[in-house]
Each structure stands twice: as structure tokens, then as C-alpha cells.
Design an enzyme around this catalytic site. Structure first.
Site, PDB file in Angstrom:
ATOM      1  CB  THR A  17      60.878  13.601  91.583  1.00  0.00           C
ATOM      2  OG1 THR A  17      59.480  13.302  91.657  1.00  0.00           O
ATOM      3  CG2 THR A  17      61.245  14.579  92.691  1.00  0.00           C
ATOM      4  N   GLY A  18      61.464  12.248  88.772  1.00  0.00           N
ATOM      5  CA  GLY A  18      61.069  11.371  87.670  1.00  0.00           C
ATOM      6  C   GLY A  18      60.952  12.151  86.374  1.00  0.00           C
ATOM      7  CB  ALA A  19      62.684  15.220  85.390  1.00  0.00           C
ATOM      8  CB  SER A  21      60.353   8.570  81.058  1.00  0.00           C
ATOM      9  OG  SER A  21      59.907   8.143  82.330  1.00  0.00           O
ATOM     10  N   GLY A  22      57.848  10.203  80.290  1.00  0.00           N
ATOM     11  CA  GLY A  22      56.420  10.329  80.522  1.00  0.00           C
ATOM     12  C   GLY A  22      55.967  11.704  80.963  1.00  0.00           C
ATOM     13  CB  ILE A  23      53.574  12.652  83.637  1.00  0.00           C
ATOM     14  CG1 ILE A  23      52.372  11.867  83.088  1.00  0.00           C
ATOM     15  CG2 ILE A  23      53.101  13.930  84.323  1.00  0.00           C
ATOM     16  CD1 ILE A  23      51.464  11.303  84.162  1.00  0.00           C
ATOM     17  N   GLY A  24      56.650  13.459  83.685  1.00  0.00           N
ATOM     18  CA  GLY A  24      57.717  14.339  84.158  1.00  0.00           C
ATOM     19  C   GLY A  24      58.460  15.002  83.019  1.00  0.00           C
ATOM     20  CE1 TYR A 161      51.586   3.403  89.898  1.00  0.00           C
ATOM     21  CE2 TYR A 161      49.222   3.232  89.538  1.00  0.00           C
ATOM     22  CZ  TYR A 161      50.394   3.950  89.455  1.00  0.00           C
ATOM     23  OH  TYR A 161      50.385   5.220  88.927  1.00  0.00           O
TER      24      TYR A 161
END
Length: 428
Positions: A17-19, A21-24, A161
């Protein structure tokens, strides 16, 4: 609890999930390089389609579903699509998340709730769904959740957060114990990154009116991606990526009365990006950003590895290396103690030899003084003891270098054995 039989990456289907940008994004690319099948979930269809085309052009099998992780029914439909295309999944990665920069009192309640919908409820929805599908899957599987070191040590300026990541940590740890009671063959991992070079700060809702950054040390996104892929193949309970974040969390845990005033003073200042241009207007709290596939941004001095994470992922090699260092240090100290230096006062064996000679001479004098009818007169004990002491000293000097070499060889053997055991587990 039944142990999951986690497969090599080349035999896995991984949901992220959240694929986009960034870590994903980094995890998807590196998993594709290692032969995994990928099912990608995010809110922005344009970026999802571009990522799938990129991975397929490199020979990877991939598909996607447009979904908000806060939508439990939409997430279930995405999992159903994954089962139709790939026959299910072996690893589920909860990575989607967003942040808010600003004081808690200035955060609108609806924005506060929205962040929890993504960061907390998105993890709950994904974890419950994945556990349901993995319970009956042959060999089980793994659920990996990307948390944060701010789930251990909260800071101002990112208070909302931090609260969401505390909730995530509590949920993951509690649910892991429930799976243990059931005997479910599922590995539950919480990955806690420190400051990472991703578009995270640009996608956050910024209430401060100033550009923000993550305070250093900052680590590359692929460092976290490599940890995630390691945990997909080997069960790990919890792992922190970044020694700076671990030190901050330990400081807060051990000395909260000292840490909190320091964080209150320094955290807002350390998050200011004084050299940056005006902050971006768009954020990803409510709507997806269509800013292209961004794995990393432009932080200076980005660290490309985390010694703490490597030690946690490879404990046998770490123990072997530490044992080797200990043996070498012990050998050096022993050699120094035994041999000493000619220019220094008597130490080690020399001091003991001088003491023994003095003791023998004194004993001889006492015996001569006793005379006891001449039977023990003038036995010359010191002269008789000196040859044996000389032989012992020569032996120690001749074999000292050999002893240090032996200790070094033992250290090398221990390290090689640890490395071999680690490689065996890696490719099993």
C-alpha cells in the site's frame, strides 16, 4: 504458534500500500528486481499505471488497484483482484501514511481524524484483511507494517503523526499476541524508520507557514525497502532503521524528564528548512498528489546504509564479529601483560620473575640463618630456581607472537562460521 514457512522473494506475491512514492516505491522496485510478483495499491491511478508499466518493462509481473486504505470495502475488493490475478499473496506491506506539521491545537478536528483514518485505520483494515487471507494459506505469510521511531518518542510539530504511530504500535503488538494464541502461521513485523529521504515532508499538511525537513541523520529510502524485503523472508518482530532515531527513542524512554524539555525546544527549530524555497501548496492528506514517481528528494548527506538495521537483520554475523574483536583485543592485552616492554618498568612475566627471584633469595637467606645443624646450610635456592625461571621467560617470549596469531585465526574462523550460517538461512 505455528511458524510461517516464508518463501524466497522470487516465489512470493507481495501487496504494497502507498506504493507510488518513497518507501513503498523503493520496495516495489527492489522486490521486482528480485523476481517477486507485485500487487500495488495507492490512491493515484496515473502514478500506479506508470509504475506498473515501468516494472513490466523490466520483466516483472505486476498489477494495481486504486484504493484508499481507509476504505475497508475498497481494500477488500483490491485483495479479491489480487487473488484472481495471482492466486493470493504471501506478504502484505502496510506502508500508506501521511503527516501534519504544526501544533496540535492548530489542527482542525477533521484533519486530525483524517490522518488517523489513513495512518491507523488503514493499518487496521489492511492487517485484519491480510490475516484473514493468510490464516489458511499453505505456509502462512507475513504482515509488515511501516511505523516510525516517533511511535516510541513523540515530538512537537508532528504531534498528531506521533500519536497515530503510537496507536499503530499498540495495535500491532496486541494483534500479534492474538495470532499467537490462535496458532496462526503469520509473521507480524513492525518496521520503525527514523528520518528517511522521501517526499513525506512535501506530502504532509503544513500548518507552520514555513518549509519543513526531517532532521538528520537522514537515510535513503532503499535502506528501509531492504529491511522490509528481509522481513518478508525471515520473521522479525520489530526493527528500527536508523541509529539516530533509536538513540532518540532510548533517550526519551530512559530520561523522559530531561528529553521532553529538550525536544520541546529543539524539535521545531530542527524541522525548519531555512535553505528551501516556499513550501508546496498541495498536500496528500485528503487527495492523492499527482507529482510523478518520487522515491527520494534532495537531502544532502543521505546515508546509504544503517548499521543498526544490518546488525538486527544478521545477528549471527554480528555476534561472530564482536566475538572476533573480543578475541583479538584479549590477545593484544594478554601479550602486553605477558611480554611488557624493555624500556618500561617490569610488568607481566618480568615482574613475576623478579618477585620469584626475590622470594627464592630471601628463602635461601632464612634457611642459611637457621643452619639447623648444617643440614640446610647454603642450599643456593636462588641459583637453582633461576634456570627454570629463565626457561619460562624465554618460552613466553618465543610463543607470544604465535599465541596472538592463534587468537586472530580463531576470530577469523568464528566470523566465517557466522557468515556461513547466515548465508545458509538466507537461501534456505
Amino acid at each position: 504458534m505455528s511458524r510461517p514457512a516464508l518463501k524466497p522473494l522470487a516465489r512470493q506475491t507481495i501487496v504494497i500500500t502507498g506504493a507510488t512514492s518513497g518507501i513503498g516505491l523503493s520496495t516495489a522496485r527492489r522486490a521486482a528486481e528480485r523476481g517477486a510478483r507485485l500487487f500495488l495499491i495507492a490512491r493515484g491511478e496515473k502514478d500506479l499505471r506508470a509504475l506498473c508499466e515501468e516494472l513490466q518493462s523490466r520483466g516483472a509481473r505486476s498489477a494495481y488497484a486504486v484504493c484508499d486504505v481507509a476504505d475497508a470495502e475498497g481494500l477488500r475488493a483490491a485483495a479479491d483482484k489480487c487473488e484472481r490475478l495471482f492466486g493470493g499473496f504471501d506478504t502484505w506491506v502496510n506502508n500508506a501514511g501521511v503527516s501534519i506539521y504544526g501544533p496540535i491545537r492548530d489542527t482542525r478536528p477533521e484533519d486530525h481524524r483524517r490522518l488517523f483514518e489513513t495512518n491507523y485505520w488503514g493499518v487496521v483494515n489492511g492487517t485484519l484483511l491480510a490475516a484473514e487471507r493468510l490464516r489458511d494459506r499453505p505456509g502462512g505469510g507475513s504482515i509488515i507494517t511501516v511505523g516510525s521511531v516517533l511511535g516510541d518518542a513523540p515530538i512537537p510539530i508532528q504531534g498528531v503523526y506521533s500519536a497515530s504511530k503510537h496507536a499503530v504500535r499498540g495495535f500491532i503488538n496486541a494483534f500479534r499476541m492474538e495470532l499467537m494464541r490462535e496458532g496462526a502461521p503469520i509473521s507480524m513485523t513492525l518496521v520503525k524508520p527514523a528520518a528517511i529521504d522521501t517526499p513525506y515532508k512535501d506530502h504532509a499538511l503544513n500548518l507552520t507557514g514555513a518549509p519543513m525537513r526531517n532532521p538528520g541523520p537522514v537515510y535513503a529510502a532503499h535502506v528501509v525497502a531492504d529491511v522490509i524485503l528481509h522481513c518478508a523472508q525471515k520473521p522479525v518482530r520489530e526493527i528500527t532503521v536508523g541509529g539516530g532515531g533509536r538513540a532518540m527513542a532510548a533517550f526519551h524512554h530512559l530520561l523522559p524528564g530531561v528529553a521532553e524539555p529538550i525536544f520541546a525546544l529543539l524539535a521545531p527549530l530542527m524541522h525548519l528548512d531555512r535553505g528551501a524555497r516556499a513550501r508546496p501548496v498541495e498536500d496528500a492528506l485528503w487527495d492523492p498528489t499527482e507529482d510523478g514517481l518520487m522515491e527520494e528528494t534532495a537531502y544532502p548527506f543521505v546515508r546509504r546504509s544503517s548499521l543498526l538495521a544490518q546488525a538486527r537483520m544478521h545477528p549471527r554475523m554480528t555476534v561472530g564479529g564482536l566475538f572476533g574483536v573480543f578475541l583479538i583485543a584479549a590477545g593484544v592485552v594478554a601479550a602486553q601483560r605477558l611480554i611488557g616492554r624493555e624500556a618500561q618498568p617490569a610488568t607481566g612475566l618480568k615482574a613475576w620473575r623478579e618477585r620469584a627471584e626475590g622470594w627464592a633469595e630471601g628463602l635461601g637467606d632464612r634457611v642459611r640463618d637457621l643452619d639447623l645443624g648444617g643440614r640446610f646450610c647454603d642450599l643456593h635456592l636462588a641459583d637453582r630456581a633461576r634456570p627454570a625461571l629463565d626457561r619460562a621467560g624465554r618460552y613466553a617470549k618465543d610463543h607470544a607472537a604465535e599465541g596472538v596469531g592463534t587468537l586472530a585465526a580463531l576470530a577469523a574462523v568464528a566470523g566465517a562460521v557466522a557468515l556461513a550460517l547466515n548465508e545458509r538461512d538466507r537461501f534456505r
